[in-house]
Design an enzyme around this catalytic site. Structure first.
Site, PDB file in Angstrom:
ATOM      1  N   ASN A  28       0.805  -1.224   0.000  1.00 53.00           N
ATOM      2  CA  ASN A  28       0.000   0.000   0.000  1.00 53.00           C
ATOM      3  C   ASN A  28       0.839   1.275   0.000  1.00 53.00           C
ATOM      4  O   ASN A  28       0.406   2.316  -0.487  1.00 53.00           O
ATOM      5  CB  ASN A  28      -0.969   0.009   1.185  1.00 53.00           C
ATOM      6  CG  ASN A  28      -0.345  -0.491   2.463  1.00 53.00           C
ATOM      7  OD1 ASN A  28       0.193  -1.591   2.508  1.00 53.00           O
ATOM      8  ND2 ASN A  28      -0.406   0.311   3.515  1.00 53.00           N
ATOM      9  N   GLN A  31      -4.830  -3.636  -2.504  1.00 51.71           N
ATOM     10  CA  GLN A  31      -4.339  -2.515  -3.332  1.00 51.71           C
ATOM     11  C   GLN A  31      -4.168  -2.908  -4.785  1.00 51.71           C
ATOM     12  O   GLN A  31      -4.100  -2.043  -5.661  1.00 51.71           O
ATOM     13  CB  GLN A  31      -3.016  -1.971  -2.768  1.00 51.71           C
ATOM     14  CG  GLN A  31      -3.132  -1.315  -1.402  1.00 51.71           C
ATOM     15  CD  GLN A  31      -3.877   0.018  -1.426  1.00 51.71           C
ATOM     16  OE1 GLN A  31      -4.260   0.541  -2.475  1.00 51.71           O
ATOM     17  NE2 GLN A  31      -4.117   0.578  -0.243  1.00 51.71           N
ATOM     18  N   HIS A  60     -12.924  -0.374  -2.539  1.00 59.07           N
ATOM     19  CA  HIS A  60     -13.040   1.075  -2.278  1.00 59.07           C
ATOM     20  C   HIS A  60     -11.767   1.869  -2.545  1.00 59.07           C
ATOM     21  O   HIS A  60     -11.770   3.092  -2.532  1.00 59.07           O
ATOM     22  CB  HIS A  60     -13.593   1.340  -0.873  1.00 59.07           C
ATOM     23  CG  HIS A  60     -12.619   1.214   0.256  1.00 59.07           C
ATOM     24  ND1 HIS A  60     -11.857   2.267   0.692  1.00 59.07           N
ATOM     25  CD2 HIS A  60     -12.317   0.179   1.065  1.00 59.07           C
ATOM     26  CE1 HIS A  60     -11.118   1.874   1.730  1.00 59.07           C
ATOM     27  NE2 HIS A  60     -11.380   0.602   1.969  1.00 59.07           N
ATOM     28  N   CYS A  85       1.892   9.430  11.812  1.00 62.60           N
ATOM     29  CA  CYS A  85       1.898  10.386  12.908  1.00 62.60           C
ATOM     30  C   CYS A  85       1.261   9.724  14.120  1.00 62.60           C
ATOM     31  O   CYS A  85       0.115   9.301  14.052  1.00 62.60           O
ATOM     32  CB  CYS A  85       1.038  11.569  12.508  1.00 62.60           C
ATOM     33  SG  CYS A  85       1.861  13.109  12.703  1.00 62.60           S
TER      34      CYS A  85
HETATM   35  N1  PLP Z   1      -4.863  -4.254   3.195  1.00 59.44           N
HETATM   36  C1  PLP Z   1      -4.206  -3.270   2.564  1.00 59.44           C
HETATM   37  C2  PLP Z   1      -3.020  -3.599   1.728  1.00 59.44           C
HETATM   38  C3  PLP Z   1      -4.636  -1.950   2.713  1.00 59.44           C
HETATM   39  O1  PLP Z   1      -3.963  -0.984   2.106  1.00 59.44           O
HETATM   40  C4  PLP Z   1      -5.762  -1.686   3.517  1.00 59.44           C
HETATM   41  C5  PLP Z   1      -6.204  -0.300   3.730  1.00 59.44           C
HETATM   42  O2  PLP Z   1      -5.475   0.636   3.591  1.00 59.44           O
HETATM   43  C6  PLP Z   1      -6.407  -2.751   4.137  1.00 59.44           C
HETATM   44  C7  PLP Z   1      -5.924  -4.024   3.961  1.00 59.44           C
HETATM   45  C8  PLP Z   1      -7.580  -2.546   5.041  1.00 59.44           C
HETATM   46  O3  PLP Z   1      -8.652  -2.038   4.327  1.00 59.44           O
HETATM   47  P1  PLP Z   1      -9.936  -1.468   5.111  1.00 59.44           P
HETATM   48  O4  PLP Z   1      -9.466  -0.282   5.887  1.00 59.44           O
HETATM   49  O5  PLP Z   1     -10.874  -1.133   4.013  1.00 59.44           O
HETATM   50  O6  PLP Z   1     -10.422  -2.534   5.998  1.00 59.44           O
END
Ligand code: PLP
Length: 354
Positions: free
Chosen positions: A138, A170, A192, A307
């Site tokens: 991410n 991602q 999303h 942060c």
């Molecule tokens: N996995 C990855 C790689 C993510 O980037 C995220 C959210 O940033 C999540 C899981 C968790 O997603 P959510 O906050 O929609 O549960």
């Protein structure tokens, strides 16, 4: 609200118009797919249609709807007591795997496959195992060699007790994902980050795997996940699965070339990466200064550092990669609504403080 330039898709994305319309159409209706009356039957039909579209989009056969990708990741980890997770997993894996063994990543941001072999040779014969490695990170967008992880797991799977899970949150909607071809047993996706709704995620699993429920209660999702399903979000997810278009890397190439002219470095520049994610290190300006300046110009990006308790901490992922000046890291992530003009404005705005 003033017009913003939104370059933080990896946090969440604006909905595709078709997804928004689909959700608005259902919003406010009483839709419980467990009810046997006509409204319930209608809800079930919507849910099963969405399930089919999502499964088709990743070439898989089975999924359990969850409320979020975090939940689906927790669900995956609940399948086994012996956990091996990569050092760069999202918090929803990292923080819910208390007794896990960590698989290191090298300074290119790629999981260390030799270290994985070593760890498996020490542990494979003990507990049942679950290996969890994300498909794309991410923060950096760097893509992990999941097929090789699966091959290694098979090699050490003498007791037939190793499951491989990948968090493809991602990657979904951004690169081709073929569940069957990857060979993993379990996979998490949600939409999303790329234009689908918050509130629904899919926990995908291979035929023949007996899942242990994580959320217990009612008999929804064939007793695999209790809780009344969020039909509007599931419907939106299904529409996303049918309508999304993968980003091409043209904007990313342009953005990175321009930023390199300003002296910025791109983390993982030569690695295989998502076509929408750029982790940028400025040669001299701290991320917090850049974020404030960009925000005051209505440009949304995120910091590569977290942060907490009032101080900026360098991200765990960038530490692993031994990135110098990690405190100067920002993440720019684009998506379906991004225009070249927005990228140009972002570059000009950043250049003003350089
Ligand atoms: N996995 C990855 C790689 C993510 O980037 C995220 C959210 O940033 C999540 C899981 C968790 O997603 P959510 O906050 O929609 O549960």
């Amino acid at each position: 609200m003033q017009e913003v330039i939104y370059l933080d898709y990896n946090a969440t994305a604006p909905m595709l118009p078709a997804v928004k319309d689909a959700i608005v159409e259902l919003a406010g209706r009483a839709l419980n797919p467990s009810s046997i009356h006509s409204s319930g039957r209608f809800a079930r039909k919507i849910m099963e249609e969405a399930r089919g579209k999502i499964l088709k989009s990743v070439n898989a056969k089975n999924l359990v709807f969850c409320g979020s990708a975090s939940e689906a990741n927790n669900f995956a980890l609940a399948q086994s007591a012996g956990l091996l997770i990569s050092a760069i997993e999202h918090e929803s894996i990292y923080k819910s795997a208390a007794d896990s063994v960590t698989i290191p990543v090298n300074t290119s941001g790629i999981i260390d496959l030799e270290a994985l072999k070593k760890l498996l040779s020490q542990t494979a014969t003990k507990n049942p195992q679950l290996i969890s490695v994300m498909l794309a990170n991410n923060e950096t967008g760097i893509i992990q060699p999941i097929k090789q992880v699966v091959e290694i797991a098979k090699e050490y799977n003498a007791n037939n007790n190793i499951l491989v899970h990948t968090d493809a949150v991602q990657a979904y909607g951004r690169i081709e994902i073929d569940f069957a071809d990857l060979g993993v047993d379990l996979m998490t996706v949600s939409s999303h980050k790329a234009g689908g709704p918050v509130g629904s995620a899919a926990f995908i699993y291979k035929n023949g795997i007996e899942l242990k429920p994580f959320i217990k209660g009612g008999g929804q999702e064939k007793n695999k996940r209790a809780g009344t399903e969020n039909i509007a979000a599931i419907h939106g997810f299904g529409v996303f699965a049918e309508k999304y278009q993968m980003p091409d890397a043209a904007f990313q190439n342009y953005l990175e070339e321009e930023l390199q002219k300003l002296g910025c470095e791109v983390v993982g520049k030569n690695e295989e990466r998502l076509p929408n994610t750029s982790c940028i290190i400025h040669p001299s300006i701290p991320a917090s200064t850049m974020l404030m300046h960009l925000d005051s110009n209505n440009i949304c990006v995120s910091s590569g550092s977290a942060c907490s308790s009032g101080k900026v901490e360098t991200s765990r992922v960038l530490q692993m990669l031994k990135v110098t000046n990690a405190q100067n890291a920002i993440r720019v992530s684009t998506g379906w609504g991004t225009t070249k003009k927005e990228i140009q404005t972002f570059i000009q705005t950043l250049d003003c403080i350089s």
